[in-house]
Design a protein around this motif. Structure first.
Motif, short mmCIF file in Angstrom:
data_model
loop_
_atom_site.label_atom_id
_atom_site.label_comp_id
_atom_site.label_asym_id
_atom_site.label_seq_id
_atom_site.Cartn_x
_atom_site.Cartn_y
_atom_site.Cartn_z
N VAL A 14 9.65 69.49 -41.47
CA VAL A 14 9.35 68.27 -41.90
C VAL A 14 9.08 67.14 -40.79
CG1 VAL A 14 9.97 66.22 -43.26
CG2 VAL A 14 10.24 68.43 -44.37
N ALA A 15 9.73 67.11 -39.75
CA ALA A 15 9.62 66.11 -38.88
C ALA A 15 8.38 66.36 -37.97
CB ALA A 15 10.82 66.17 -37.69
N GLY A 16 7.74 67.59 -38.05
CA GLY A 16 6.60 67.80 -37.55
C GLY A 16 5.24 66.89 -38.15
N ASN A 24 0.92 63.21 -28.52
CA ASN A 24 1.71 62.60 -29.70
C ASN A 24 2.85 63.82 -30.03
OD1 ASN A 24 0.66 60.08 -29.87
ND2 ASN A 24 -0.99 60.62 -31.10
N THR A 25 2.47 64.79 -30.17
CA THR A 25 3.29 65.74 -30.56
C THR A 25 3.11 67.08 -30.04
OG1 THR A 25 3.01 65.16 -32.94
CG2 THR A 25 3.82 67.17 -32.78
N ALA A 26 4.51 67.86 -29.54
CA ALA A 26 4.46 69.04 -28.65
C ALA A 26 5.52 69.68 -29.32
CB ALA A 26 4.52 68.71 -27.28
N GLN A 41 8.16 64.31 -30.39
CA GLN A 41 6.98 63.40 -31.16
C GLN A 41 6.99 62.00 -30.33
OE1 GLN A 41 5.15 64.01 -33.73
NE2 GLN A 41 4.35 61.93 -33.25
N ARG A 42 5.94 61.48 -30.25
CA ARG A 42 5.79 60.09 -29.74
C ARG A 42 6.03 59.10 -30.87
NH1 ARG A 42 0.28 57.46 -28.61
NH2 ARG A 42 0.90 55.44 -27.71
N VAL A 43 6.88 58.00 -30.64
CA VAL A 43 6.99 57.39 -31.64
C VAL A 43 6.48 55.89 -31.34
CG1 VAL A 43 8.78 56.01 -32.87
CG2 VAL A 43 9.26 58.09 -32.01
N TYR A 44 6.50 55.34 -30.53
CA TYR A 44 5.75 54.05 -29.83
C TYR A 44 5.70 54.03 -28.32
CZ TYR A 44 5.04 49.06 -29.86
OH TYR A 44 4.48 47.69 -29.42
N LYS A 45 4.64 53.86 -27.97
CA LYS A 45 4.28 53.61 -26.34
C LYS A 45 5.22 54.70 -25.69
CE LYS A 45 2.46 48.98 -26.60
NZ LYS A 45 2.73 47.28 -26.24
N ASN A 46 6.08 54.13 -24.99
CA ASN A 46 6.86 55.02 -24.02
C ASN A 46 8.18 55.58 -24.93
OD1 ASN A 46 4.90 54.83 -22.33
ND2 ASN A 46 6.14 53.11 -21.25
N TYR A 47 8.13 55.47 -26.08
CA TYR A 47 9.44 55.97 -26.82
C TYR A 47 9.09 57.27 -27.42
CZ TYR A 47 11.14 51.36 -25.85
OH TYR A 47 11.61 50.29 -25.14
N ALA A 48 9.88 58.24 -27.64
CA ALA A 48 9.74 59.55 -28.33
C ALA A 48 11.07 59.82 -29.00
CB ALA A 48 9.41 60.38 -27.28
N ALA A 49 10.80 60.90 -29.92
CA ALA A 49 12.12 61.33 -30.60
C ALA A 49 11.97 62.82 -30.26
CB ALA A 49 11.98 61.30 -32.43
N ILE A 66 19.27 65.70 -32.39
CA ILE A 66 17.94 64.69 -32.59
C ILE A 66 18.36 63.63 -31.52
CG2 ILE A 66 17.07 63.00 -34.03
CD1 ILE A 66 18.01 64.81 -36.62
N LEU A 67 17.56 63.49 -30.88
CA LEU A 67 17.54 62.37 -29.67
C LEU A 67 16.34 61.33 -29.79
CD1 LEU A 67 17.90 65.23 -26.90
CD2 LEU A 67 19.61 63.71 -27.53
N GLY A 68 16.71 60.31 -29.26
CA GLY A 68 15.71 59.22 -29.17
C GLY A 68 15.53 59.03 -27.49
N LEU A 69 14.22 59.17 -27.09
CA LEU A 69 13.97 59.12 -25.58
C LEU A 69 13.21 57.81 -25.20
CD1 LEU A 69 12.75 62.64 -25.37
CD2 LEU A 69 15.08 62.08 -25.01
N ILE A 70 13.36 57.45 -23.83
CA ILE A 70 12.40 56.71 -23.29
C ILE A 70 11.75 57.09 -22.15
CG2 ILE A 70 12.32 54.24 -21.93
CD1 ILE A 70 14.94 53.45 -23.57
N HIS A 71 10.49 57.19 -21.95
CA HIS A 71 9.59 57.83 -20.85
C HIS A 71 9.30 56.60 -20.03
CE1 HIS A 71 8.69 61.84 -22.64
NE2 HIS A 71 9.37 61.35 -23.65
#
Length: 177
Positions: A14-16, A24-26, A41-49, A66-71
């Motif tokens: 579902v998250a896909g 955006n998605t890999a 999954q890219r969420v906003y600019k340099n933020y991903a989940a 489940i992780l929140g990431l900053i690129h």
């Protein structure tokens, strides 16, 4: 345990469908001290989940993280340093172990490179079990190989500001073009 695995797989799929850097998605595989599936999954600019569904090579358990990431780009948006945090829930094989199903918090830091439709990353991911598990602290390292299934498009907030200024101009009082 089978019901838990089924729920984890359903959440992963579902998250896909939801909306991480030169993509955006890999989705792909994570290999290291734990093996499993990964989706970023890219969420906003340099933020991903990121969502990981893994089976341990060291313990008799399956884990959903489940992780929140900053690129942070290094030289180009295709080479990134990333870091973040999140949480995990594990399901232990109760026939093999004598501890409760673990859950807790995770941290992550790593490097990723995207070339064409291939995304490769290496990271270090320590975790702290707040409840259950064989031990309170453990760490993982892993290499993730993902396939980019949705290349990066600009979201409306990233569009050229000149286009925004010209939008609606022209014609009679800006109404008709």
């Amino acid at each position: 345990m089978k019901k838990g695995n089924l729920i984890a797989v359903a959440l992963f799929l579902v998250a896909g469908l939801a909306h991480g850097q030169s993509y955006n998605t890999a989705v792909g595989l994570r290999m290291g001290t734990e093996w499993g599936l990964t989706m970023r999954q890219r969420v906003y600019k340099n933020y991903a989940a990121e969502m990981l569904l893994q089976s341990s090579l060291q313990r008799e358990e399956t884990q959903l993280t489940i992780l929140g990431l900053i690129h942070k780009p290094i030289l180009t948006r295709r080479l990134n340093f990333y870091y973040g945090a999140g949480f995990h829930k594990g399901w232990a094989d109760q026939l093999e172990v004598n501890y409760e199903d673990p859950w807790g918090i995770d941290f992550i830091a790593g490097l990723e490179l995207t070339i064409g439709s291939i995304n490769l990353s290496y990271d270090y991911k320590p975790a702290i079990n707040l409840k259950g598990g064989e031990q309170t602290f453990y760490s993982q390292t892993g290499i993730s190989l993902r396939y980019v299934i949705w290349k990066r498009d600009k979201y409306p907030w990233e569009q050229n500001s000149k286009k925004k200024r010209n939008k609606g101009k022209g014609g009679l009082f800006g109404i008709f073009k």
